[in-house]
Motif scaffolding. Structure first.
Motif, PDB file in Angstrom:
ATOM      1  N   ARG A   1       1.795   2.240  10.109  1.00  0.00           N
ATOM      2  CA  ARG A   1       2.646   1.895   8.953  1.00  0.00           C
ATOM      3  C   ARG A   1       3.787   1.021   9.442  1.00  0.00           C
ATOM      4  O   ARG A   1       4.448   1.346  10.421  1.00  0.00           O
ATOM      5  CB  ARG A   1       3.220   3.133   8.282  1.00  0.00           C
ATOM      6  CG  ARG A   1       4.075   2.797   7.063  1.00  0.00           C
ATOM      7  CD  ARG A   1       4.830   3.986   6.489  1.00  0.00           C
ATOM      8  NE  ARG A   1       3.926   5.040   6.081  1.00  0.00           N
ATOM      9  CZ  ARG A   1       4.315   6.298   5.845  1.00  0.00           C
ATOM     10  NH1 ARG A   1       5.587   6.646   5.991  1.00  0.00           N
ATOM     11  NH2 ARG A   1       3.432   7.210   5.484  1.00  0.00           N
TER      12      ARG A   1
ATOM     13  N   ARG B   1       1.497  -3.555  -5.905  1.00  0.00           N
ATOM     14  CA  ARG B   1       0.756  -2.661  -5.005  1.00  0.00           C
ATOM     15  C   ARG B   1      -0.653  -3.222  -4.866  1.00  0.00           C
ATOM     16  O   ARG B   1      -1.263  -3.618  -5.857  1.00  0.00           O
ATOM     17  CB  ARG B   1       0.674  -1.247  -5.577  1.00  0.00           C
ATOM     18  CG  ARG B   1       1.996  -0.520  -5.616  1.00  0.00           C
ATOM     19  CD  ARG B   1       1.786   0.857  -6.259  1.00  0.00           C
ATOM     20  NE  ARG B   1       3.034   1.501  -6.565  1.00  0.00           N
ATOM     21  CZ  ARG B   1       3.560   2.499  -5.847  1.00  0.00           C
ATOM     22  NH1 ARG B   1       2.944   2.951  -4.798  1.00  0.00           N
ATOM     23  NH2 ARG B   1       4.706   3.028  -6.196  1.00  0.00           N
TER      24      ARG B   1
ATOM     25  N   ASP C   1       5.392   6.155   2.500  1.00  0.00           N
ATOM     26  CA  ASP C   1       3.969   6.006   2.176  1.00  0.00           C
ATOM     27  C   ASP C   1       3.818   5.191   0.896  1.00  0.00           C
ATOM     28  O   ASP C   1       4.392   5.530  -0.138  1.00  0.00           O
ATOM     29  CB  ASP C   1       3.366   7.395   1.984  1.00  0.00           C
ATOM     30  CG  ASP C   1       1.870   7.385   1.752  1.00  0.00           C
ATOM     31  OD1 ASP C   1       1.301   6.306   1.490  1.00  0.00           O
ATOM     32  OD2 ASP C   1       1.264   8.461   1.832  1.00  0.00           O
ATOM     33  N   PRO C   2       3.042   4.103   0.942  1.00  0.00           N
ATOM     34  CA  PRO C   2       2.868   3.274  -0.256  1.00  0.00           C
ATOM     35  C   PRO C   2       2.176   3.994  -1.410  1.00  0.00           C
ATOM     36  O   PRO C   2       2.375   3.638  -2.568  1.00  0.00           O
ATOM     37  CB  PRO C   2       2.006   2.106   0.232  1.00  0.00           C
ATOM     38  CG  PRO C   2       2.112   2.102   1.701  1.00  0.00           C
ATOM     39  CD  PRO C   2       2.402   3.512   2.119  1.00  0.00           C
TER      40      PRO C   2
ATOM     41  N   THR D   1       8.496  -4.603   1.907  1.00  0.00           N
ATOM     42  CA  THR D   1       7.037  -4.484   1.868  1.00  0.00           C
ATOM     43  C   THR D   1       6.619  -3.483   2.929  1.00  0.00           C
ATOM     44  O   THR D   1       6.998  -3.603   4.088  1.00  0.00           O
ATOM     45  CB  THR D   1       6.355  -5.829   2.156  1.00  0.00           C
ATOM     46  OG1 THR D   1       6.808  -6.806   1.214  1.00  0.00           O
ATOM     47  CG2 THR D   1       4.839  -5.692   2.058  1.00  0.00           C
ATOM     48  N   THR D   2       5.836  -2.498   2.496  1.00  0.00           N
ATOM     49  CA  THR D   2       5.279  -1.521   3.421  1.00  0.00           C
ATOM     50  C   THR D   2       3.769  -1.689   3.428  1.00  0.00           C
ATOM     51  O   THR D   2       3.150  -1.777   2.367  1.00  0.00           O
ATOM     52  CB  THR D   2       5.649  -0.085   2.997  1.00  0.00           C
ATOM     53  OG1 THR D   2       7.073   0.031   2.959  1.00  0.00           O
ATOM     54  CG2 THR D   2       5.078   0.942   3.964  1.00  0.00           C
TER      55      THR D   2
ATOM     56  N   VAL E   1      -0.815   3.913  -2.701  1.00  0.00           N
ATOM     57  CA  VAL E   1      -1.514   2.985  -3.590  1.00  0.00           C
ATOM     58  C   VAL E   1      -2.880   3.572  -3.931  1.00  0.00           C
ATOM     59  O   VAL E   1      -3.692   3.812  -3.046  1.00  0.00           O
ATOM     60  CB  VAL E   1      -1.688   1.603  -2.930  1.00  0.00           C
ATOM     61  CG1 VAL E   1      -2.428   0.656  -3.856  1.00  0.00           C
ATOM     62  CG2 VAL E   1      -0.335   1.032  -2.535  1.00  0.00           C
TER      63      VAL E   1
ATOM     64  N   GLU F   1      -3.138  -0.393   2.591  1.00  0.00           N
ATOM     65  CA  GLU F   1      -2.338  -0.375   1.370  1.00  0.00           C
ATOM     66  C   GLU F   1      -1.084  -1.206   1.579  1.00  0.00           C
ATOM     67  O   GLU F   1      -0.488  -1.167   2.659  1.00  0.00           O
ATOM     68  CB  GLU F   1      -1.935   1.061   1.018  1.00  0.00           C
ATOM     69  CG  GLU F   1      -3.100   1.975   0.771  1.00  0.00           C
ATOM     70  CD  GLU F   1      -2.698   3.419   0.528  1.00  0.00           C
ATOM     71  OE1 GLU F   1      -3.547   4.174   0.067  1.00  0.00           O
ATOM     72  OE2 GLU F   1      -1.532   3.789   0.807  1.00  0.00           O
TER      73      GLU F   1
ATOM     74  N   TRP G   1       2.671  -2.234  -0.432  1.00  0.00           N
ATOM     75  CA  TRP G   1       3.592  -2.003  -1.539  1.00  0.00           C
ATOM     76  C   TRP G   1       4.818  -2.874  -1.300  1.00  0.00           C
ATOM     77  O   TRP G   1       5.576  -2.653  -0.361  1.00  0.00           O
ATOM     78  CB  TRP G   1       3.979  -0.541  -1.627  1.00  0.00           C
ATOM     79  CG  TRP G   1       4.908  -0.199  -2.743  1.00  0.00           C
ATOM     80  CD1 TRP G   1       5.084  -0.879  -3.931  1.00  0.00           C
ATOM     81  CD2 TRP G   1       5.801   0.919  -2.803  1.00  0.00           C
ATOM     82  NE1 TRP G   1       6.017  -0.250  -4.708  1.00  0.00           N
ATOM     83  CE2 TRP G   1       6.477   0.857  -4.046  1.00  0.00           C
ATOM     84  CE3 TRP G   1       6.083   1.947  -1.931  1.00  0.00           C
ATOM     85  CZ2 TRP G   1       7.418   1.793  -4.427  1.00  0.00           C
ATOM     86  CZ3 TRP G   1       7.030   2.881  -2.316  1.00  0.00           C
ATOM     87  CH2 TRP G   1       7.680   2.809  -3.554  1.00  0.00           C
TER      88      TRP G   1
ATOM     89  N   THR H   1       7.138  -1.434   7.783  1.00  0.00           N
ATOM     90  CA  THR H   1       7.926  -1.886   6.637  1.00  0.00           C
ATOM     91  C   THR H   1       8.739  -3.105   7.057  1.00  0.00           C
ATOM     92  O   THR H   1       9.325  -3.131   8.135  1.00  0.00           O
ATOM     93  CB  THR H   1       8.855  -0.771   6.116  1.00  0.00           C
ATOM     94  OG1 THR H   1       8.037   0.328   5.698  1.00  0.00           O
ATOM     95  CG2 THR H   1       9.694  -1.253   4.952  1.00  0.00           C
TER      96      THR H   1
ATOM     97  N   GLU I   1       0.213  -0.001   5.206  1.00  0.00           N
ATOM     98  CA  GLU I   1      -0.248   1.207   5.902  1.00  0.00           C
ATOM     99  C   GLU I   1      -1.764   1.215   5.983  1.00  0.00           C
ATOM    100  O   GLU I   1      -2.447   0.908   5.014  1.00  0.00           O
ATOM    101  CB  GLU I   1       0.237   2.454   5.175  1.00  0.00           C
ATOM    102  CG  GLU I   1      -0.158   3.740   5.869  1.00  0.00           C
ATOM    103  CD  GLU I   1       0.501   4.950   5.237  1.00  0.00           C
ATOM    104  OE1 GLU I   1       1.600   5.314   5.686  1.00  0.00           O
ATOM    105  OE2 GLU I   1      -0.086   5.508   4.298  1.00  0.00           O
TER     106      GLU I   1
END
Length: 138
Positions: free
Chosen positions: A78, A44, A30-31, A94-95, A33, A106, A108, A80, A97
């Motif tokens: 989500r 972020r 989970d980012p 980079t993720t 953010v 979001e 990250w 990645t 979501e």
């Protein structure tokens, strides 16, 4: 002899960086953010989103050279990705979501190795978001 030992250690380190396995359990998270942040080794971002924003962003990201999906899917909400630098193969993760209500996406992006990415992740993410905005206007 010492010279060749040093060369071997350096080459071995570079090979490890390029071929080190990417564990989805470590990077597909989970980012979390809460606000836009520029970090020393990443970035972020939290952006307003429509129902198709995650899908469109996924297409933009996958069109980036040396970028592959590591885990997740748009349907899961989500995803990645791993993007490797051109010459040395340094991996950045980079993720993205989608929030449950689909009003926010979001992002990250972070480097795996080192304490600083010299703004590479910020530049990449900002380019993706510019391309996303350009699609909204066109």
């Amino acid at each position: 002899m010492l010279f060749w030992l040093i060369v071997l250690v350096v080459v071995g380190g570079l090979v490890w960086i390029r071929f080190a396995p990417s564990d989805p359990d470590t990077w597909h998270v989970d980012p979390q953010v809460t606000a836009d942040q520029d970090l020393s080794n990443g970035v972020r971002r939290r952006i307003p989103a429509g129902a198709d924003t995650l899908d469109r962003l996924n297409g933009i990201i996958l069109a980036t050279p040396r970028t592959d999906r590591l885990a997740g899917s748009v349907d899961e909400g989500r995803v990645t990705y791993v993007t490797r630098s051109k010459w040395m193969g340094f991996p950045d993760y980079t993720t993205i979501e989608r929030e449950a209500d689909e009003q926010v996406v979001e992002l990250w992006a972070r480097a795996r190795f080192g304490k600083s990415d010299m703004g590479v992740n910020r530049g990449r993410v900002d380019n993706w978001l510019s391309e996303l905005r350009a699609g909204d206007e066109g």
